[in-house]
Design a protein around this motif. Structure first.
Motif, PDB file in Angstrom:
ATOM      1  N   ALA A 111      35.844  44.623  39.739  1.00  0.00           N
ATOM      2  CA  ALA A 111      34.405  44.336  39.720  1.00  0.00           C
ATOM      3  C   ALA A 111      33.720  44.805  40.991  1.00  0.00           C
ATOM      4  O   ALA A 111      32.590  44.410  41.270  1.00  0.00           O
ATOM      5  CB  ALA A 111      34.164  42.847  39.511  1.00  0.00           C
ATOM      6  N   GLY A 112      34.399  45.631  41.766  1.00  0.00           N
ATOM      7  CA  GLY A 112      33.789  46.166  42.973  1.00  0.00           C
ATOM      8  C   GLY A 112      34.365  45.571  44.242  1.00  0.00           C
ATOM      9  O   GLY A 112      34.996  44.514  44.236  1.00  0.00           O
ATOM     10  N   ILE A 113      34.137  46.263  45.346  1.00  0.00           N
ATOM     11  CA  ILE A 113      34.706  45.870  46.628  1.00  0.00           C
ATOM     12  C   ILE A 113      34.076  44.578  47.149  1.00  0.00           C
ATOM     13  O   ILE A 113      34.768  43.727  47.719  1.00  0.00           O
ATOM     14  CB  ILE A 113      34.531  46.997  47.660  1.00  0.00           C
ATOM     15  CG1 ILE A 113      35.280  48.260  47.191  1.00  0.00           C
ATOM     16  CG2 ILE A 113      35.053  46.567  49.026  1.00  0.00           C
ATOM     17  CD1 ILE A 113      36.760  48.051  46.986  1.00  0.00           C
ATOM     18  N   LYS A 114      32.782  44.409  46.963  1.00  0.00           N
ATOM     19  CA  LYS A 114      32.129  43.194  47.449  1.00  0.00           C
ATOM     20  C   LYS A 114      32.750  41.961  46.824  1.00  0.00           C
ATOM     21  O   LYS A 114      33.097  40.997  47.535  1.00  0.00           O
ATOM     22  CB  LYS A 114      30.627  43.240  47.140  1.00  0.00           C
ATOM     23  CG  LYS A 114      29.892  41.983  47.586  1.00  0.00           C
ATOM     24  CD  LYS A 114      28.413  42.061  47.233  1.00  0.00           C
ATOM     25  CE  LYS A 114      27.691  40.774  47.625  1.00  0.00           C
ATOM     26  NZ  LYS A 114      26.242  40.827  47.269  1.00  0.00           N
ATOM     27  N   GLN A 115      32.906  41.966  45.497  1.00  0.00           N
ATOM     28  CA  GLN A 115      33.515  40.812  44.839  1.00  0.00           C
ATOM     29  C   GLN A 115      34.968  40.641  45.258  1.00  0.00           C
ATOM     30  O   GLN A 115      35.460  39.513  45.407  1.00  0.00           O
ATOM     31  CB  GLN A 115      33.428  40.943  43.318  1.00  0.00           C
ATOM     32  CG  GLN A 115      33.892  39.690  42.593  1.00  0.00           C
ATOM     33  CD  GLN A 115      33.982  39.894  41.097  1.00  0.00           C
ATOM     34  OE1 GLN A 115      35.031  40.141  40.530  1.00  0.00           O
ATOM     35  NE2 GLN A 115      32.832  39.798  40.439  1.00  0.00           N
ATOM     36  N   PHE A 116      35.670  41.759  45.481  1.00  0.00           N
ATOM     37  CA  PHE A 116      37.067  41.685  45.923  1.00  0.00           C
ATOM     38  C   PHE A 116      37.176  40.931  47.242  1.00  0.00           C
ATOM     39  O   PHE A 116      38.050  40.069  47.408  1.00  0.00           O
ATOM     40  CB  PHE A 116      37.641  43.095  46.069  1.00  0.00           C
ATOM     41  CG  PHE A 116      38.960  43.141  46.777  1.00  0.00           C
ATOM     42  CD1 PHE A 116      40.116  42.678  46.162  1.00  0.00           C
ATOM     43  CD2 PHE A 116      39.060  43.632  48.078  1.00  0.00           C
ATOM     44  CE1 PHE A 116      41.343  42.714  46.818  1.00  0.00           C
ATOM     45  CE2 PHE A 116      40.267  43.675  48.731  1.00  0.00           C
ATOM     46  CZ  PHE A 116      41.411  43.210  48.097  1.00  0.00           C
ATOM     47  N   PHE A 117      36.290  41.224  48.183  1.00  0.00           N
ATOM     48  CA  PHE A 117      36.315  40.520  49.459  1.00  0.00           C
ATOM     49  C   PHE A 117      36.000  39.034  49.269  1.00  0.00           C
ATOM     50  O   PHE A 117      36.578  38.171  49.943  1.00  0.00           O
ATOM     51  CB  PHE A 117      35.335  41.145  50.445  1.00  0.00           C
ATOM     52  CG  PHE A 117      35.809  42.446  51.029  1.00  0.00           C
ATOM     53  CD1 PHE A 117      37.112  42.591  51.471  1.00  0.00           C
ATOM     54  CD2 PHE A 117      34.960  43.534  51.138  1.00  0.00           C
ATOM     55  CE1 PHE A 117      37.563  43.788  52.020  1.00  0.00           C
ATOM     56  CE2 PHE A 117      35.400  44.736  51.687  1.00  0.00           C
ATOM     57  CZ  PHE A 117      36.707  44.867  52.126  1.00  0.00           C
ATOM     58  N   GLN A 118      35.085  38.730  48.363  1.00  0.00           N
ATOM     59  CA  GLN A 118      34.753  37.333  48.099  1.00  0.00           C
ATOM     60  C   GLN A 118      35.949  36.592  47.507  1.00  0.00           C
ATOM     61  O   GLN A 118      36.273  35.462  47.918  1.00  0.00           O
ATOM     62  CB  GLN A 118      33.549  37.249  47.154  1.00  0.00           C
ATOM     63  CG  GLN A 118      32.257  37.760  47.767  1.00  0.00           C
ATOM     64  CD  GLN A 118      31.131  37.886  46.752  1.00  0.00           C
ATOM     65  OE1 GLN A 118      31.375  37.991  45.544  1.00  0.00           O
ATOM     66  NE2 GLN A 118      29.890  37.874  47.232  1.00  0.00           N
ATOM     67  N   VAL A 119      36.615  37.219  46.538  1.00  0.00           N
ATOM     68  CA  VAL A 119      37.800  36.613  45.922  1.00  0.00           C
ATOM     69  C   VAL A 119      38.894  36.427  46.964  1.00  0.00           C
ATOM     70  O   VAL A 119      39.551  35.370  47.023  1.00  0.00           O
ATOM     71  CB  VAL A 119      38.295  37.490  44.754  1.00  0.00           C
ATOM     72  CG1 VAL A 119      39.685  37.054  44.268  1.00  0.00           C
ATOM     73  CG2 VAL A 119      37.301  37.441  43.597  1.00  0.00           C
ATOM     74  N   THR A 120      39.110  37.448  47.787  1.00  0.00           N
ATOM     75  CA  THR A 120      40.130  37.360  48.832  1.00  0.00           C
ATOM     76  C   THR A 120      39.844  36.214  49.787  1.00  0.00           C
ATOM     77  O   THR A 120      40.747  35.464  50.177  1.00  0.00           O
ATOM     78  CB  THR A 120      40.213  38.681  49.614  1.00  0.00           C
ATOM     79  OG1 THR A 120      40.502  39.757  48.713  1.00  0.00           O
ATOM     80  CG2 THR A 120      41.293  38.620  50.680  1.00  0.00           C
ATOM     81  N   ALA A 121      38.576  36.058  50.179  1.00  0.00           N
ATOM     82  CA  ALA A 121      38.208  34.986  51.106  1.00  0.00           C
ATOM     83  C   ALA A 121      38.474  33.614  50.501  1.00  0.00           C
ATOM     84  O   ALA A 121      38.983  32.705  51.188  1.00  0.00           O
ATOM     85  CB  ALA A 121      36.734  35.117  51.494  1.00  0.00           C
ATOM     86  N   VAL A 122      38.153  33.445  49.220  1.00  0.00           N
ATOM     87  CA  VAL A 122      38.392  32.153  48.558  1.00  0.00           C
ATOM     88  C   VAL A 122      39.887  31.838  48.532  1.00  0.00           C
ATOM     89  O   VAL A 122      40.311  30.719  48.858  1.00  0.00           O
ATOM     90  CB  VAL A 122      37.808  32.163  47.127  1.00  0.00           C
ATOM     91  CG1 VAL A 122      38.261  30.923  46.354  1.00  0.00           C
ATOM     92  CG2 VAL A 122      36.293  32.225  47.175  1.00  0.00           C
ATOM     93  N   ILE A 123      40.698  32.815  48.144  1.00  0.00           N
ATOM     94  CA  ILE A 123      42.140  32.594  48.078  1.00  0.00           C
ATOM     95  C   ILE A 123      42.716  32.335  49.469  1.00  0.00           C
ATOM     96  O   ILE A 123      43.528  31.415  49.672  1.00  0.00           O
ATOM     97  CB  ILE A 123      42.834  33.808  47.425  1.00  0.00           C
ATOM     98  CG1 ILE A 123      42.371  33.963  45.969  1.00  0.00           C
ATOM     99  CG2 ILE A 123      44.352  33.677  47.499  1.00  0.00           C
ATOM    100  CD1 ILE A 123      42.822  35.258  45.323  1.00  0.00           C
ATOM    101  N   TRP A 124      42.305  33.142  50.421  1.00  0.00           N
ATOM    102  CA  TRP A 124      42.788  33.039  51.809  1.00  0.00           C
ATOM    103  C   TRP A 124      42.529  31.641  52.370  1.00  0.00           C
ATOM    104  O   TRP A 124      43.442  30.978  52.875  1.00  0.00           O
ATOM    105  CB  TRP A 124      42.066  34.090  52.633  1.00  0.00           C
ATOM    106  CG  TRP A 124      42.556  34.347  54.030  1.00  0.00           C
ATOM    107  CD1 TRP A 124      42.781  33.424  55.003  1.00  0.00           C
ATOM    108  CD2 TRP A 124      42.842  35.622  54.602  1.00  0.00           C
ATOM    109  NE1 TRP A 124      43.181  34.030  56.161  1.00  0.00           N
ATOM    110  CE2 TRP A 124      43.232  35.398  55.939  1.00  0.00           C
ATOM    111  CE3 TRP A 124      42.789  36.926  54.141  1.00  0.00           C
ATOM    112  CZ2 TRP A 124      43.574  36.428  56.813  1.00  0.00           C
ATOM    113  CZ3 TRP A 124      43.122  37.967  55.011  1.00  0.00           C
ATOM    114  CH2 TRP A 124      43.516  37.719  56.320  1.00  0.00           C
ATOM    115  N   LEU A 125      41.270  31.179  52.265  1.00  0.00           N
ATOM    116  CA  LEU A 125      40.895  29.896  52.845  1.00  0.00           C
ATOM    117  C   LEU A 125      41.492  28.723  52.066  1.00  0.00           C
ATOM    118  O   LEU A 125      41.896  27.717  52.668  1.00  0.00           O
ATOM    119  CB  LEU A 125      39.369  29.773  52.903  1.00  0.00           C
ATOM    120  CG  LEU A 125      38.674  30.749  53.848  1.00  0.00           C
ATOM    121  CD1 LEU A 125      37.157  30.587  53.772  1.00  0.00           C
ATOM    122  CD2 LEU A 125      39.145  30.543  55.289  1.00  0.00           C
TER     123      LEU A 125
END
Length: 224
Positions: A111-125
């Motif tokens: 769904a794009g790089i922006k959403q990827f970073f958002q998903v990564t941040a949620v999982i990471w935190l």
């Protein structure tokens, strides 16, 4: 016009075909292939490459960075949540995470790089905070929490988004990596199953958030 003259029928208007409606692009929330595959590959390779750079630095330092992971309920070390996935116990540990991380994170860019970073941040935190609050004592390190998060994100996002293609992809992903889900349960000593568990929960939370935002965006478009 002379009524006695010959009748000339009116010339019919030419039939003009209506323009074919433009094909609507598939909504980002339901894609399975990244919209910019080359950029996605560069971003994913750069992140995994960063893990190897960090491990090389740790090797030079004699493994000193391994003590900078998440230490549960230690307020003096809370900021380790910000970088614990970058640290690994050794090259074998890193390589074991790198291959599935490459595959799963690339698929998570659909769904794009922006959403990827958002998903990564949620999982990471989610993984880091879960370990800090509930984890067993010790320094929890490694990107396996991200691996489990991306795996579960890919498994459940199709259900939230009601996307048949994403559900089909989830079946394939489960066939390849599904056995790894046993890692969310207590088992082998020295393995942070808490990081796996809360990473997986972060994947569910991220998938739900993505689907919610997509529905909200669709409603806004219809109301406009």
């Amino acid at each position: 016009m002379d009524p006695t003259g010959p009748f000339t029928p009116p010339t019919p208007e030419p039939v003009v075909a209506a323009p074919k409606p433009a094909r609507q692009p598939k909504p980002l929330a339901k894609r399975v292939v990244p919209p910019r595959p080359v950029l996605s590959a560069v971003v994913v390779l750069a992140f995994v490459g960063l893990l190897y750079v960090v491990e090389a630095i740790d090797t030079v330092l004699g493994g000193r960075l391994d003590n900078d992971g998440v230490i549960p309920r230690d307020f003096s070390q809370w900021d380790n949540i910000l970088w614990f996935p970058l640290l690994h116990g050794d090259w074998t540990h890193l390589t074991g995470n790198a291959v599935p991380l490459l595959v799963l994170s690339y698929l998570a860019t659909s769904a794009g790089i922006k959403q990827f970073f958002q998903v990564t941040a949620v999982i990471w935190l989610t993984s880091g905070l879960g370990v800090w609050i509930f984890g067993s004592y010790g320094s929890h390190i490694g990107a396996s929490g991200l691996v489990f998060g991306f795996l579960v994100f890919l498994l459940v996002r199709g259900i939230f988004a009601r996307s048949a293609l994403q559900i089909l992809l989830a079946v394939v992903v489960f066939a390849v990596y599904g056995a790894a889900l046993w890692g969310v349960l207590p088992g082998q000593p020295g393995i942070s199953w808490e990081g796996h568990l809360f990473g997986a929960l972060g994947g569910v939370l991220a998938a739900w958030g993505v689907a919610r935002d997509a529905r909200k965006s669709a409603r806004t478009t219809l109301d406009a």
